[in-house]
Scaffold this motif. Sequence first.
Motif, PDB file in Angstrom:
ATOM      1  N   LEU A  14      20.729  21.004 143.001  1.00 17.51           N
ATOM      2  CA  LEU A  14      20.250  20.889 144.381  1.00 17.51           C
ATOM      3  C   LEU A  14      19.699  22.228 144.881  1.00 17.51           C
ATOM      4  CD1 LEU A  14      23.027  18.620 145.913  1.00 17.51           C
ATOM      5  CD2 LEU A  14      20.597  18.026 145.675  1.00 17.51           C
ATOM      6  N   LYS A  15      20.371  23.327 144.560  1.00 14.98           N
ATOM      7  CA  LYS A  15      19.893  24.647 144.968  1.00 14.98           C
ATOM      8  C   LYS A  15      18.566  24.988 144.288  1.00 14.98           C
ATOM      9  CE  LYS A  15      23.790  27.603 145.640  1.00 14.98           C
ATOM     10  NZ  LYS A  15      24.910  28.283 145.037  1.00 14.98           N
ATOM     11  N   ARG A  16      18.466  24.667 143.005  1.00 14.21           N
ATOM     12  CA  ARG A  16      17.205  24.934 142.286  1.00 14.21           C
ATOM     13  C   ARG A  16      16.061  24.127 142.889  1.00 14.21           C
ATOM     14  NH1 ARG A  16      20.471  24.473 137.231  1.00 14.21           N
ATOM     15  NH2 ARG A  16      21.012  26.619 136.716  1.00 14.21           N
ATOM     16  N   MET A  17      16.324  22.863 143.183  1.00 18.27           N
ATOM     17  CA  MET A  17      15.262  22.029 143.743  1.00 18.27           C
ATOM     18  C   MET A  17      14.868  22.508 145.130  1.00 18.27           C
ATOM     19  SD  MET A  17      14.353  20.379 141.284  1.00 18.27           S
ATOM     20  CE  MET A  17      13.003  19.691 142.239  1.00 18.27           C
ATOM     21  N   TYR A  18      15.834  22.960 145.908  1.00 17.25           N
ATOM     22  CA  TYR A  18      15.507  23.546 147.216  1.00 17.25           C
ATOM     23  C   TYR A  18      14.560  24.724 147.004  1.00 17.25           C
ATOM     24  CZ  TYR A  18      15.853  26.368 151.389  1.00 17.25           C
ATOM     25  OH  TYR A  18      15.534  27.120 152.493  1.00 17.25           O
ATOM     26  N   TRP A  19      14.888  25.607 146.063  1.00 20.09           N
ATOM     27  CA  TRP A  19      14.070  26.802 145.823  1.00 20.09           C
ATOM     28  C   TRP A  19      12.677  26.420 145.317  1.00 20.09           C
ATOM     29  CZ3 TRP A  19      14.852  31.503 147.524  1.00 20.09           C
ATOM     30  CH2 TRP A  19      14.017  32.520 147.063  1.00 20.09           C
ATOM     31  N   ILE A  20      12.626  25.458 144.421  1.00 16.23           N
ATOM     32  CA  ILE A  20      11.322  25.028 143.900  1.00 16.23           C
ATOM     33  C   ILE A  20      10.456  24.489 145.027  1.00 16.23           C
ATOM     34  CG2 ILE A  20      10.190  23.253 142.480  1.00 16.23           C
ATOM     35  CD1 ILE A  20      12.415  23.780 140.374  1.00 16.23           C
ATOM     36  N   GLU A  21      11.030  23.635 145.881  1.00 15.67           N
ATOM     37  CA  GLU A  21      10.261  23.058 146.987  1.00 15.67           C
ATOM     38  C   GLU A  21       9.892  24.114 148.028  1.00 15.67           C
ATOM     39  OE1 GLU A  21       9.008  20.105 147.069  1.00 15.67           O
ATOM     40  OE2 GLU A  21      10.331  18.732 145.999  1.00 15.67           O
ATOM     41  N   GLU A  23       9.904  27.531 147.843  1.00 17.67           N
ATOM     42  CA  GLU A  23       9.221  28.751 147.427  1.00 17.67           C
ATOM     43  C   GLU A  23       8.131  28.500 146.385  1.00 17.67           C
ATOM     44  OE1 GLU A  23       9.669  31.735 148.820  1.00 17.67           O
ATOM     45  OE2 GLU A  23      11.245  30.976 150.132  1.00 17.67           O
ATOM     46  N   MET A  24       8.515  27.976 145.243  1.00 16.00           N
ATOM     47  CA  MET A  24       7.577  27.900 144.124  1.00 16.00           C
ATOM     48  C   MET A  24       6.407  26.956 144.386  1.00 16.00           C
ATOM     49  SD  MET A  24      10.288  28.136 140.990  1.00 16.00           S
ATOM     50  CE  MET A  24       9.061  28.203 139.686  1.00 16.00           C
ATOM     51  N   GLU A  25       6.687  25.747 144.851  1.00 12.30           N
ATOM     52  CA  GLU A  25       5.584  24.809 145.078  1.00 12.30           C
ATOM     53  C   GLU A  25       4.684  25.287 146.213  1.00 12.30           C
ATOM     54  OE1 GLU A  25       6.339  20.638 145.291  1.00 12.30           O
ATOM     55  OE2 GLU A  25       7.183  20.581 143.278  1.00 12.30           O
ATOM     56  N   GLN A  26       5.281  25.878 147.233  1.00 14.89           N
ATOM     57  CA  GLN A  26       4.467  26.389 148.339  1.00 14.89           C
ATOM     58  C   GLN A  26       3.546  27.502 147.854  1.00 14.89           C
ATOM     59  OE1 GLN A  26       3.856  25.270 151.313  1.00 14.89           O
ATOM     60  NE2 GLN A  26       5.279  23.598 151.014  1.00 14.89           N
ATOM     61  N   LEU A  27       4.089  28.422 147.053  1.00 18.64           N
ATOM     62  CA  LEU A  27       3.251  29.494 146.511  1.00 18.64           C
ATOM     63  C   LEU A  27       2.132  28.933 145.639  1.00 18.64           C
ATOM     64  CD1 LEU A  27       5.939  32.161 145.574  1.00 18.64           C
ATOM     65  CD2 LEU A  27       4.282  32.279 147.443  1.00 18.64           C
ATOM     66  N   GLY A  28       2.469  27.941 144.861  1.00 15.94           N
ATOM     67  CA  GLY A  28       1.464  27.327 143.989  1.00 15.94           C
ATOM     68  C   GLY A  28       0.336  26.668 144.758  1.00 15.94           C
ATOM     69  N   THR A  29       0.675  25.903 145.789  1.00 13.48           N
ATOM     70  CA  THR A  29      -0.386  25.225 146.545  1.00 13.48           C
ATOM     71  C   THR A  29      -1.209  26.223 147.348  1.00 13.48           C
ATOM     72  OG1 THR A  29       1.163  24.627 148.313  1.00 13.48           O
ATOM     73  CG2 THR A  29       0.714  22.948 146.644  1.00 13.48           C
ATOM     74  N   TRP A  30      -0.579  27.269 147.864  1.00 11.99           N
ATOM     75  CA  TRP A  30      -1.348  28.277 148.607  1.00 11.99           C
ATOM     76  C   TRP A  30      -2.259  29.066 147.683  1.00 11.99           C
ATOM     77  CZ3 TRP A  30      -2.497  28.261 153.464  1.00 11.99           C
ATOM     78  CH2 TRP A  30      -1.687  27.550 154.342  1.00 11.99           C
ATOM     79  N   GLU A  31      -1.773  29.420 146.509  1.00  9.60           N
ATOM     80  CA  GLU A  31      -2.619  30.121 145.540  1.00  9.60           C
ATOM     81  C   GLU A  31      -3.794  29.225 145.140  1.00  9.60           C
ATOM     82  OE1 GLU A  31      -4.226  32.840 142.823  1.00  9.60           O
ATOM     83  OE2 GLU A  31      -2.838  33.149 144.486  1.00  9.60           O
TER      84      GLU A  31
END
Length: 162
Positions: A14-21, A23-31
């Motif tokens: 659950l913590k990993r998925m929170y971080w992926i949603e 931080e990581m996915e947001q950075l990816g879509t913005w990039e």
Amino acid sequence: MAVIKDRSALTSLLKRMYWIEAEMEQLGTWEARIQLMGDNIEALEKLSHDSDRHWNILQKWLLTADIPIPATAPPGLPAKIFDFTGMPPQRIFHEIMKYEILARDAYVDILNADSAVIEDLFPEEINRKEFIQDIKGLIKDEEEHRKICAKQSGGLKILKTR
């Protein structure tokens, strides 16, 4: 498929998925937005807005289960920095699609966790039922995202080399 059988494994996921949603996915879509400069913007906005909603849902359940919200990347997640420089749009969406598939599969694992583990995390039945409904909704959204990315990538398949 291995079933999650203990609280710590479910909590970590659950913590990993929170971080992926969050931080990581947001950075990816913005990039991707920076690189595409307006092209495919509707698809990227859908992915970004849904990711915002997803991390809010996960935050709600972390707080309900009295699990601290991660302030840094949880163990097991790389400090991923997306660099889509020079990539054609199809390749960018193909790269994003990998994370959509990862997210969908992780939510399926959460949904299929041993019922005793979910009960331990959420002792109140009303919370368990709502949690399960939310996870089913996340699975549905991530599958939709996979389809959006597949369409935008034009069915691009990248061959693996040895």
